[in-house]
Design an enzyme around this catalytic site. Structure first.
Site, PDB file in Angstrom:
ATOM      1  N   ALA A  12      -1.627  -5.370  -3.046  1.00 21.07           N
ATOM      2  CA  ALA A  12      -1.612  -4.052  -3.676  1.00 21.07           C
ATOM      3  C   ALA A  12      -2.732  -3.181  -3.141  1.00 21.07           C
ATOM      4  O   ALA A  12      -3.353  -2.416  -3.863  1.00 21.07           O
ATOM      5  CB  ALA A  12      -1.734  -4.207  -5.188  1.00 21.07           C
ATOM      6  N   ARG A  18       1.882   8.512   1.275  1.00 20.42           N
ATOM      7  CA  ARG A  18       3.170   9.222   1.362  1.00 20.42           C
ATOM      8  C   ARG A  18       3.703   9.611  -0.008  1.00 20.42           C
ATOM      9  O   ARG A  18       4.687  10.329  -0.121  1.00 20.42           O
ATOM     10  CB  ARG A  18       4.191   8.385   2.139  1.00 20.42           C
ATOM     11  CG  ARG A  18       3.872   8.373   3.637  1.00 20.42           C
ATOM     12  CD  ARG A  18       4.787   7.448   4.381  1.00 20.42           C
ATOM     13  NE  ARG A  18       6.168   7.864   4.310  1.00 20.42           N
ATOM     14  CZ  ARG A  18       7.207   7.038   4.439  1.00 20.42           C
ATOM     15  NH1 ARG A  18       6.986   5.743   4.625  1.00 20.42           N
ATOM     16  NH2 ARG A  18       8.430   7.491   4.365  1.00 20.42           N
TER      17      ARG A  18
HETATM   18  C1  UD1 Z   1       6.566  -4.846   5.834  1.00 22.98           C
HETATM   19  C2  UD1 Z   1       6.982  -5.977   6.813  1.00 22.98           C
HETATM   20  C3  UD1 Z   1       8.380  -5.692   7.348  1.00 22.98           C
HETATM   21  C4  UD1 Z   1       9.335  -5.578   6.187  1.00 22.98           C
HETATM   22  C5  UD1 Z   1       8.859  -4.518   5.175  1.00 22.98           C
HETATM   23  C6  UD1 Z   1       9.689  -4.596   3.924  1.00 22.98           C
HETATM   24  C7  UD1 Z   1       4.952  -6.812   7.852  1.00 22.98           C
HETATM   25  C8  UD1 Z   1       4.110  -6.786   9.067  1.00 22.98           C
HETATM   26  N1  UD1 Z   1       6.041  -6.051   7.890  1.00 22.98           N
HETATM   27  O1  UD1 Z   1       6.499  -3.644   6.591  1.00 22.98           O
HETATM   28  O2  UD1 Z   1       8.806  -6.757   8.205  1.00 22.98           O
HETATM   29  O3  UD1 Z   1      10.637  -5.286   6.668  1.00 22.98           O
HETATM   30  O4  UD1 Z   1       7.506  -4.762   4.777  1.00 22.98           O
HETATM   31  O5  UD1 Z   1       9.376  -3.552   3.048  1.00 22.98           O
HETATM   32  O6  UD1 Z   1       4.635  -7.512   6.916  1.00 22.98           O
HETATM   33  N2  UD1 Z   1      -0.735  -4.147   2.537  1.00 22.98           N
HETATM   34  C9  UD1 Z   1      -2.013  -4.489   2.232  1.00 22.98           C
HETATM   35  N3  UD1 Z   1      -2.953  -4.487   3.232  1.00 22.98           N
HETATM   36  C10 UD1 Z   1      -2.642  -4.201   4.530  1.00 22.98           C
HETATM   37  C11 UD1 Z   1      -1.309  -3.839   4.823  1.00 22.98           C
HETATM   38  C12 UD1 Z   1      -0.375  -3.839   3.823  1.00 22.98           C
HETATM   39  O7  UD1 Z   1      -2.333  -4.780   1.076  1.00 22.98           O
HETATM   40  O8  UD1 Z   1      -3.551  -4.234   5.376  1.00 22.98           O
HETATM   41  C13 UD1 Z   1       0.263  -4.145   1.468  1.00 22.98           C
HETATM   42  C14 UD1 Z   1       0.817  -2.764   1.158  1.00 22.98           C
HETATM   43  O9  UD1 Z   1       0.121  -2.183   0.086  1.00 22.98           O
HETATM   44  C15 UD1 Z   1       2.243  -3.061   0.741  1.00 22.98           C
HETATM   45  C16 UD1 Z   1       2.575  -4.315   1.531  1.00 22.98           C
HETATM   46  O10 UD1 Z   1       1.351  -4.908   1.916  1.00 22.98           O
HETATM   47  O11 UD1 Z   1       2.319  -3.363  -0.651  1.00 22.98           O
HETATM   48  C17 UD1 Z   1       3.448  -4.031   2.749  1.00 22.98           C
HETATM   49  O12 UD1 Z   1       2.798  -3.145   3.643  1.00 22.98           O
HETATM   50  P1  UD1 Z   1       3.574  -1.949   4.319  1.00 22.98           P
HETATM   51  O13 UD1 Z   1       2.573  -1.194   5.130  1.00 22.98           O
HETATM   52  O14 UD1 Z   1       4.378  -1.232   3.323  1.00 22.98           O
HETATM   53  O15 UD1 Z   1       4.499  -2.773   5.333  1.00 22.98           O
HETATM   54  P2  UD1 Z   1       5.847  -2.268   6.020  1.00 22.98           P
HETATM   55  O16 UD1 Z   1       5.508  -1.471   7.221  1.00 22.98           O
HETATM   56  O17 UD1 Z   1       6.697  -1.665   4.985  1.00 22.98           O
END
Ligand code: UD1
Ligand code: MG
Length: 450
Positions: A12, A18
């Site tokens: 989280a 966005r």
């Molecule tokens: C991710 C997946 C993708 C999948 C998609 C589904 C990865 C690399 N990719 O992409 O394969 O199809 O979700 O919705 O996992 N977050 C953190 N710290 C970080 C990065 C992210 O806490 O450094 C959390 C975000 O808050 C979010 C979740 O991880 O709740 C997913 O991150 P997000 O950037 O939304 O990944 P997607 O690009 O959507």
């Protein structure tokens, strides 16, 4: 429920930029509950034993929400957003506790069902080292694609890194994953950041597991369960899905929703048997409606308890702390806040009752106001059993109206009224006989004053 122990890691740390909002993404609400609370409640229902929440560096509010929902939640801070695998490893101390199953869930997927979490765990119990939730979105752009060889899942390629032919794959990564505890750290710590975004991708875990001759599997779910929320439009779409589920559950439990699509429920709304909800009713969080009660059209309820067989509305507003006993009637344009309305009492038209008790069977006339606020503090009004408050009375709190007492219409009551007595607090009526006739006579003579 499985006897295997489970650690759930909720990611989280999302900024939610966005969403065009300064509020962290996980704290936006669906059905009156934060996205994070939905995820945590799915975990609770699935029997997760240990929960870790990974938050961003200045997300104290997210941590506080996690603790309020789940007091035992462990909070970990991811100092820099360096990818989903990096975020999971922020919770490394929890992973080292050695749970059998480790679930990784995104804090922005509030529609996830407990059943799906159970399916992931069964895949682990069946010998998989990693299990992934797959789905076939209408528009796969942006999602990781699942690479399969026969039944085996051999890798996930992120959209940004995928070739033309990989982008043609329709089975996508829903984001939820489960790891067998015994190989989890070994896999996670091998993940690098050799990709277009220079991020540590959790999705690389699949190819790594495959390379270690460990089994990875995908379970498929429908799109509505895993759609992640990144924009206000997606938030609204998730709300619609959640409302549909909540209404369906209420109907299945025997509640009458005359026009279900017009009723807005909260995730925690509790409706008893034989309850009737007329069209256009809104429930905020914390409402309980007991058996046989009717909520009539255009009413708004929040933090309220409605007793058996009570009738509320149309156009009523029940605010937090409103407690209605059995058979109470609250009618149009009546607002109740922090007040106990005892069995059989009635306030049928145009009233404000705040910080009060209305005794059993009492009648509160149209236009009655409890004047509970003096500009600085709130004060209480106590209306006794069977009392009758005449229309358009102002009860200036603190004040007590005794059992069975009467208050004359239009009174401003500033002192206590003993039981069974009558209090009148208004200007005396003066009658000037013939006055109107004299006026008309003077007017016809061209004079202005009587
Ligand atoms: C991710 C997946 C993708 C999948 C998609 C589904 C990865 C690399 N990719 O992409 O394969 O199809 O979700 O919705 O996992 N977050 C953190 N710290 C970080 C990065 C992210 O806490 O450094 C959390 C975000 O808050 C979010 C979740 O991880 O709740 C997913 O991150 P997000 O950037 O939304 O990944 P997607 O690009 O959507
Ligand atoms: Mg996402």
């Amino acid at each position: 429920m499985s006897a295997r122990t489970c650690l759930a890691i909720v990611l989280a740390a999302g900024e939610g930029t966005r969403m065009l909002s300064s509020r962290p993404k996980a704290l936006h609400a669906v059905a009156g509950q934060s996205l994070l609370a939905h995820v945590l409640s799915a975990l609770r229902d699935a029997g997760g034993t240990e929960t870790a929440v990974v938050v961003g560096p200045d997300h104290d509010a997210v941590a506080a929400e996690a603790r309020s929902q789940f007091p035992a939640a462990q909070i970990f801070v991811q100092r820099q957003r360096r990818g989903t695998a990096h975020a999971v490893l922020a919770a490394k101390p929890a992973i080292e506790h050695g749970a059998d199953d480790i679930l990784v869930i995104f804090g922005d997927t509030p529609l996830i069902r407990p059943r799906t979490l159970e399916r992931l765990r069964s895949a682990l119990a069946g010998g998989a080292a990693v299990a992934v939730v797959g789905f076939r979105p209408a528009d796969p752009a942006g999602y990781g694609r699942l690479l399969t060889q026969g039944d085996a899942l051999v890798g996930i390629v992120e959209h940004a890194d995928a070739s033309e032919s990989e982008r043609a794959i329709t089975l996508c990564n829903g984001g939820l994953m489960a790891f067998a505890g015994k190989s989890a750290l070994d896999i996670l710590e091998r993940i690098g950041c050799d990709n277009r975004k220079r991020e540590y991708y959790l999705t690389d875990a699949i190819a790594i597991a495959h390379g270690m001759a460990l089994r990875a599997v995908a379970i498929e779910v429908t799109e509505d369960e895993v759609s992640g929320i990144n924009t206000k439009a997606q938030l609204a779409a998730a709300e619609a899905v959640m409302q549909h589920r909540l209404r369906q559950a209420a109907l299945d439990a025997g509640v009458t929703l005359v026009a279900p699509e017009t009723v807005h429920l909260a995730a925690d709304t509790k409706l008893g048997k034989e309850v009737v909800i007329e069209p256009y009713v809104v429930f905020g969080p914390g409402v309980v409606v007991e058996e046989g009660a009717t909520i009539r059209s255009f009413s708004h309820l929040q933090g309220a308890h409605v007793g058996q067989g009570a009738i509320v509305g149309p156009f009523a507003r029940l605010r937090p702390g409103a407690k209605l006993g059995q058979g109470v009637h609250i009618g149009n344009f009546v607002e109740i806040k922090e007040a106990l309305i005892e069995a059989g009492a009635k306030a049928n038209h145009l009233a404000y009752i705040g910080d009060a008790r209305v005794g059993e069977g009492a009648n509160v006339g149209a236009g009655t106001i409890t004047c509970n606020y003096d500009g600085e503090a709130k004060h209480r009004t106590d209306i006794g059993k069977g009392a009758f408050i005449g229309s358009n009375s102002a009860l200036v709190a603190p004040v007590k109206i005794g059992d069975g007492a009467y208050v004359g219409s239009g009174s401003v009551i500033t002192g206590d009224v003993p039981a069974d007595s009558l209090a009148i607090g208004r200007g005396r009526q003066v009658v000037k006989e013939g006055w109107a006739k004299r006026l008309r006579g003077l007017k016809s003579m061209g004079k202005r004053k009587a």
